[in-house]
Design a protein around this motif. Structure first.
Motif, short mmCIF file in Angstrom:
data_model
loop_
_atom_site.label_atom_id
_atom_site.label_comp_id
_atom_site.label_asym_id
_atom_site.label_seq_id
_atom_site.Cartn_x
_atom_site.Cartn_y
_atom_site.Cartn_z
N CYS A 177 0.82 -1.21 0.00
CA CYS A 177 0.00 0.00 0.00
C CYS A 177 0.85 1.26 0.00
O CYS A 177 0.47 2.26 -0.60
CB CYS A 177 -0.95 -0.01 1.19
N ASP A 178 2.01 1.22 0.67
CA ASP A 178 2.91 2.37 0.64
C ASP A 178 3.40 2.66 -0.77
O ASP A 178 3.59 3.82 -1.14
CB ASP A 178 4.11 2.14 1.56
N MET A 179 3.60 1.62 -1.55
CA MET A 179 4.05 1.82 -2.93
C MET A 179 2.90 2.24 -3.84
O MET A 179 3.12 2.94 -4.82
CB MET A 179 4.68 0.53 -3.47
N PHE A 180 1.69 1.85 -3.50
CA PHE A 180 0.57 2.04 -4.40
C PHE A 180 -0.18 3.36 -4.18
O PHE A 180 -0.57 4.01 -5.13
CB PHE A 180 -0.39 0.85 -4.25
N PHE A 181 -0.41 3.75 -2.92
CA PHE A 181 -1.18 4.95 -2.64
C PHE A 181 -0.34 6.20 -2.86
O PHE A 181 0.84 6.23 -2.55
CB PHE A 181 -1.71 4.94 -1.21
#
Length: 116
Positions: free
Chosen positions: A78-82
Motif C-alpha cells: 500500500c505504501d508503494m501504491f497509494f
C-alpha cells in the motif's frame, strides 16, 4: 492529470477520488466514515479469529507470525501504491484497514483449514 512516469500512475488513478472528495464536505465525510468503518471491521475480524484459535502454542504461534508477515507485506504494498501528495491521512487509514483485512483473511483461511 497527465502521466509522465511510472511513479505518476497511482497519482492519476486516485485523482478522481480526490476531486470527488473535494466537491463537498459531505463527500469528504463519507470517505472518512467508510474508511473508519472498514478499519474497525477489519480489526474486529483479526481479533475474532485470533481469539478463536485459542492459546499460543507451537502451531498457533506460527500462524500468528505468518499473519503478521502478511500484514507487513500489505502495508509495504500500500505504501508503494497509494499517492503521497493528497488525502494522506485518509489513505493511511485505508492502508491499515487493508492490512488488517488481509491478515484477518489469512487467519480465517488457516482457521478453516486447521481447526475445522
Amino acid at each position: 492529470m497527465k502521466i509522465k512516469s511510472l511513479s505518476d500512475i497511482p497519482e492519476a488513478m486516485f485523482y478522481p477520488l480526490k476531486e470527488w472528495s473535494e466537491q463537498s464536505i459531505g463527500n469528504f465525510n463519507l470517505l472518512v466514515g467508510i474508511g473508519f468503518i472498514f478499519v474497525i471491521f477489519s480489526a474486529i475480524f483479526v481479533v475474532t479469529y485470533s481469539i478463536k484459535m485459542g492459546k499460543s502454542d507451537e502451531r498457533t504461534l506460527l500462524i500468528s507470525l505468518k499473519s503478521a508477515y502478511v500484514m507487513l507485506v500489505a502495508i509495504i504494498a500500500c505504501d508503494m501504491f497509494f499517492p503521497r501528495g493528497y488525502l494522506v491521512n485518509q489513505f493511511f487509514m485505508f492502508k491499515y484497514g487493508i492490512a488488517f483485512f488481509v491478515s484477518g483473511l489469512y487467519l480465517f483461511l488457516q482457521y478453516r483449514k486447521d481447526f475445522k
